[in-house]
Each structure stands twice: as structure tokens, then as C-alpha cells.
Scaffold this motif. Structure first.
Motif, PDB file in Angstrom:
ATOM      1  N   UNK A  98      -9.362  -2.082  10.108  1.00  0.00           N
ATOM      2  CA  UNK A  98      -8.397  -1.184   9.479  1.00  0.00           C
ATOM      3  C   UNK A  98      -7.132  -1.919   9.049  1.00  0.00           C
ATOM      4  N   UNK A  99      -6.683  -2.873   9.858  1.00  0.00           N
ATOM      5  CA  UNK A  99      -5.406  -3.533   9.624  1.00  0.00           C
ATOM      6  C   UNK A  99      -5.503  -4.904   8.959  1.00  0.00           C
ATOM      7  N   UNK A 100      -6.701  -5.423   8.750  1.00  0.00           N
ATOM      8  CA  UNK A 100      -6.865  -6.758   8.166  1.00  0.00           C
ATOM      9  C   UNK A 100      -7.924  -6.715   7.074  1.00  0.00           C
ATOM     10  N   UNK A 101      -7.490  -6.912   5.837  1.00  0.00           N
ATOM     11  CA  UNK A 101      -8.386  -6.908   4.679  1.00  0.00           C
ATOM     12  C   UNK A 101      -8.362  -8.291   4.036  1.00  0.00           C
ATOM     13  N   UNK A 102      -9.463  -8.627   3.352  1.00  0.00           N
ATOM     14  CA  UNK A 102      -9.566  -9.922   2.706  1.00  0.00           C
ATOM     15  C   UNK A 102     -10.456  -9.821   1.473  1.00  0.00           C
ATOM     16  N   UNK A 103     -10.040 -10.469   0.399  1.00  0.00           N
ATOM     17  CA  UNK A 103     -10.866 -10.576  -0.805  1.00  0.00           C
ATOM     18  C   UNK A 103     -10.778 -12.017  -1.304  1.00  0.00           C
ATOM     19  N   UNK A 104     -11.800 -12.430  -2.036  1.00  0.00           N
ATOM     20  CA  UNK A 104     -11.804 -13.766  -2.638  1.00  0.00           C
ATOM     21  C   UNK A 104     -11.836 -13.605  -4.148  1.00  0.00           C
ATOM     22  N   UNK A 105     -10.972 -14.376  -4.812  1.00  0.00           N
ATOM     23  CA  UNK A 105     -10.823 -14.287  -6.261  1.00  0.00           C
ATOM     24  C   UNK A 105     -11.091 -15.669  -6.861  1.00  0.00           C
ATOM     25  N   UNK A 106     -11.863 -15.701  -7.942  1.00  0.00           N
ATOM     26  CA  UNK A 106     -12.052 -16.940  -8.694  1.00  0.00           C
ATOM     27  C   UNK A 106     -10.914 -17.039  -9.694  1.00  0.00           C
ATOM     28  N   UNK A 107     -10.018 -17.987  -9.462  1.00  0.00           N
ATOM     29  CA  UNK A 107      -8.856 -18.196 -10.324  1.00  0.00           C
ATOM     30  C   UNK A 107      -9.027 -19.520 -11.077  1.00  0.00           C
ATOM     31  N   UNK A 108      -8.230 -19.739 -12.116  1.00  0.00           N
ATOM     32  CA  UNK A 108      -8.329 -21.012 -12.849  1.00  0.00           C
ATOM     33  C   UNK A 108      -8.155 -22.232 -11.937  1.00  0.00           C
ATOM     34  N   UNK A 109      -7.371 -22.101 -10.877  1.00  0.00           N
ATOM     35  CA  UNK A 109      -7.145 -23.222  -9.958  1.00  0.00           C
ATOM     36  C   UNK A 109      -8.227 -23.333  -8.884  1.00  0.00           C
ATOM     37  N   UNK A 110      -9.173 -22.422  -8.863  1.00  0.00           N
ATOM     38  CA  UNK A 110     -10.245 -22.438  -7.858  1.00  0.00           C
ATOM     39  C   UNK A 110     -10.299 -21.118  -7.105  1.00  0.00           C
ATOM     40  N   UNK A 111     -11.148 -21.082  -6.091  1.00  0.00           N
ATOM     41  CA  UNK A 111     -11.294 -19.854  -5.284  1.00  0.00           C
ATOM     42  C   UNK A 111     -10.066 -19.678  -4.402  1.00  0.00           C
ATOM     43  N   UNK A 112      -9.546 -18.447  -4.420  1.00  0.00           N
ATOM     44  CA  UNK A 112      -8.378 -18.120  -3.607  1.00  0.00           C
ATOM     45  C   UNK A 112      -8.733 -16.910  -2.752  1.00  0.00           C
ATOM     46  N   UNK A 113      -8.467 -17.027  -1.458  1.00  0.00           N
ATOM     47  CA  UNK A 113      -8.671 -15.909  -0.540  1.00  0.00           C
ATOM     48  C   UNK A 113      -7.331 -15.217  -0.338  1.00  0.00           C
ATOM     49  N   UNK A 114      -7.318 -13.921  -0.605  1.00  0.00           N
ATOM     50  CA  UNK A 114      -6.105 -13.119  -0.444  1.00  0.00           C
ATOM     51  C   UNK A 114      -6.326 -12.167   0.723  1.00  0.00           C
ATOM     52  N   UNK A 115      -5.382 -12.162   1.650  1.00  0.00           N
ATOM     53  CA  UNK A 115      -5.480 -11.296   2.830  1.00  0.00           C
ATOM     54  C   UNK A 115      -4.323 -10.317   2.860  1.00  0.00           C
ATOM     55  N   UNK A 116      -4.581  -9.181   3.473  1.00  0.00           N
ATOM     56  CA  UNK A 116      -3.553  -8.169   3.703  1.00  0.00           C
ATOM     57  C   UNK A 116      -3.592  -7.842   5.187  1.00  0.00           C
ATOM     58  N   UNK A 117      -2.510  -8.126   5.879  1.00  0.00           N
ATOM     59  CA  UNK A 117      -2.404  -7.849   7.312  1.00  0.00           C
ATOM     60  C   UNK A 117      -1.344  -6.779   7.515  1.00  0.00           C
ATOM     61  N   UNK A 118      -1.773  -5.589   7.918  1.00  0.00           N
ATOM     62  CA  UNK A 118      -0.860  -4.467   8.134  1.00  0.00           C
ATOM     63  C   UNK A 118      -0.245  -4.586   9.523  1.00  0.00           C
ATOM     64  N   UNK A 119       1.074  -4.418   9.582  1.00  0.00           N
ATOM     65  CA  UNK A 119       1.806  -4.446  10.846  1.00  0.00           C
ATOM     66  C   UNK A 119       2.259  -3.007  11.119  1.00  0.00           C
ATOM     67  N   UNK A 120       1.539  -2.279  12.004  1.00  0.00           N
ATOM     68  CA  UNK A 120       1.865  -0.858  12.221  1.00  0.00           C
ATOM     69  C   UNK A 120       3.028  -0.654  13.184  1.00  0.00           C
ATOM     70  N   UNK A 121       4.133  -1.301  12.903  1.00  0.00           N
ATOM     71  CA  UNK A 121       5.328  -1.193  13.740  1.00  0.00           C
ATOM     72  C   UNK A 121       5.910   0.217  13.619  1.00  0.00           C
ATOM     73  N   UNK A 122       6.293   0.806  14.742  1.00  0.00           N
ATOM     74  CA  UNK A 122       6.818   2.164  14.749  1.00  0.00           C
ATOM     75  C   UNK A 122       8.086   2.307  13.906  1.00  0.00           C
ATOM     76  N   UNK A 123       8.944   1.283  13.929  1.00  0.00           N
ATOM     77  CA  UNK A 123      10.229   1.363  13.243  1.00  0.00           C
ATOM     78  C   UNK A 123      10.248   0.637  11.900  1.00  0.00           C
ATOM     79  N   UNK A 124       9.369  -0.318  11.709  1.00  0.00           N
ATOM     80  CA  UNK A 124       9.372  -1.109  10.486  1.00  0.00           C
ATOM     81  C   UNK A 124       7.940  -1.443  10.058  1.00  0.00           C
ATOM     82  N   UNK A 125       7.147  -0.422   9.696  1.00  0.00           N
ATOM     83  CA  UNK A 125       5.776  -0.723   9.274  1.00  0.00           C
ATOM     84  C   UNK A 125       5.791  -1.482   7.945  1.00  0.00           C
TER      85      UNK A 125
END
Length: 167
Positions: A98-125
């Protein structure tokens, strides 16, 4: 090491283990047979030490007198620990997914892995959007709202915008 009936104390050693017909406390786990409030039967609650809620609650077998619960034994306790541990492991895997997503993209510079890490902080999500090259070397990281939707197209747009913070 001392222990208490709720399993909330330090981890018990073999000498401090509790082995009663309706309560077992061993190696950081508490099995407690409780009256099932929904009917006339019994249930067992498995609580991991340090946790406020049971990891597992399930029906428990009646004894031969059909009034009282069957006493706990080592085999039942070990099975309950294994089952409760599996429930906790699956819960952790679900939270990670739920909190960690990842995709791989073929870019002109090569394969790039992009991640999204959600920080479910109560005061500063928030979430951290990061990019790594094919060798795992970091390329960029920006802070984004926790509701940011990571997809191949949103990752590609971020890469094409030279890793500027998405709007």
C-alpha cells in the motif's frame, strides 16, 4: 524475566512461561481462551507481546462436558503461534504494498526505476518520489503529496520534466 497475563511485559524465559488450561504465555506470545460474546461457545485470542490488539481471534473447541473450553496444549499453542505469525506477516506485506509503489520507465538515458514511498505521518503525511538508474544509482528525489498517483505515464512525465517537483 517477569510476565503478566496480557503478555505486555518483557519476553518471558522458559522459567517464567505460563501454561494454564486457558492461558499460555511463551516466547512473546499469549494465547487466551475467552468466552465468545456472540454465542455460547469459546474463542481463543493470540496476542503478540507489545501489541494492544490480538493478531488472531478464532473459535475454540468445547471440552468433553460441552460447557467448558478444551484446555490449551503445546500442539495447539504452536499451531496458533504459526497461524498468528502468518496473519501478521501478510498484514505487513499488505501495508508495504500500500505504501511502496514502483514502476520502470524506458527513457532516452536508459531504464529508470521510479518509486513512491508514502509516509503516513499523523501530522505531516507525505510521499517521496525517487528515481534510480539501471545500476540503482539515485538520480532524483522530491517530496510530493501522499495522494500522488504513480504510473508509467506520471513517472515518464516527471523524468521528461528533468525531475522537477510535479504540480
Amino acid at each position: 524475566m517477569p510476565s503478566n497475563a496480557t503478555g505486555g511485559a518483557e519476553e518471558p524465559d522458559a522459567a517464567a512461561a505460563v501454561n494454564e488450561p486457558r492461558l499460555w504465555i511463551i516466547n512473546g506470545w499469549t494465547a487466551r481462551i475467552i468466552k465468545n460474546e456472540d454465542d455460547e461457545g469459546w474463542a481463543v485470542a493470540m496476542i503478540k507481546e507489545g501489541e494492544s490488539e490480538p493478531a488472531l481471534v478464532g473459535p475454540w473447541t468445547m471440552g468433553r462436558d460441552k460447557k467448558n473450553p478444551k484446555p490449551l496444549d503445546v500442539s495447539a499453542f504452536n499451531t496458533l503461534v504459526k497461524t498468528a505469525s502468518e496473519v501478521l506477516r501478510r498484514h505487513q506485506q499488505q501495508l508495504h504494498a500500500l505504501y511502496h509503489k514502483s514502476v520502470t520507465v524506458d527513457a532516452p538515458s536508459g531504464r529508470i526505476t521510479v518509486t513512491l514511498d508514502i509516509v503516513p505521518d499523523e501530522y505531516d503525511p507525505h510521499a517521496l518520489l525517487a528515481a534510480n538508474d539501471a545500476l540503482g544509482e539515485p538520480l532524483a528525489q522530491v517530496r510530493v503529496p501522499p495522494g500522488f498517483k504513480l504510473s508509467v505515464s506520471s513517472a515518464g512525465a516527471w523524468i521528461d520534466d528533468d525531475f522537477r517537483k510535479p504540480r
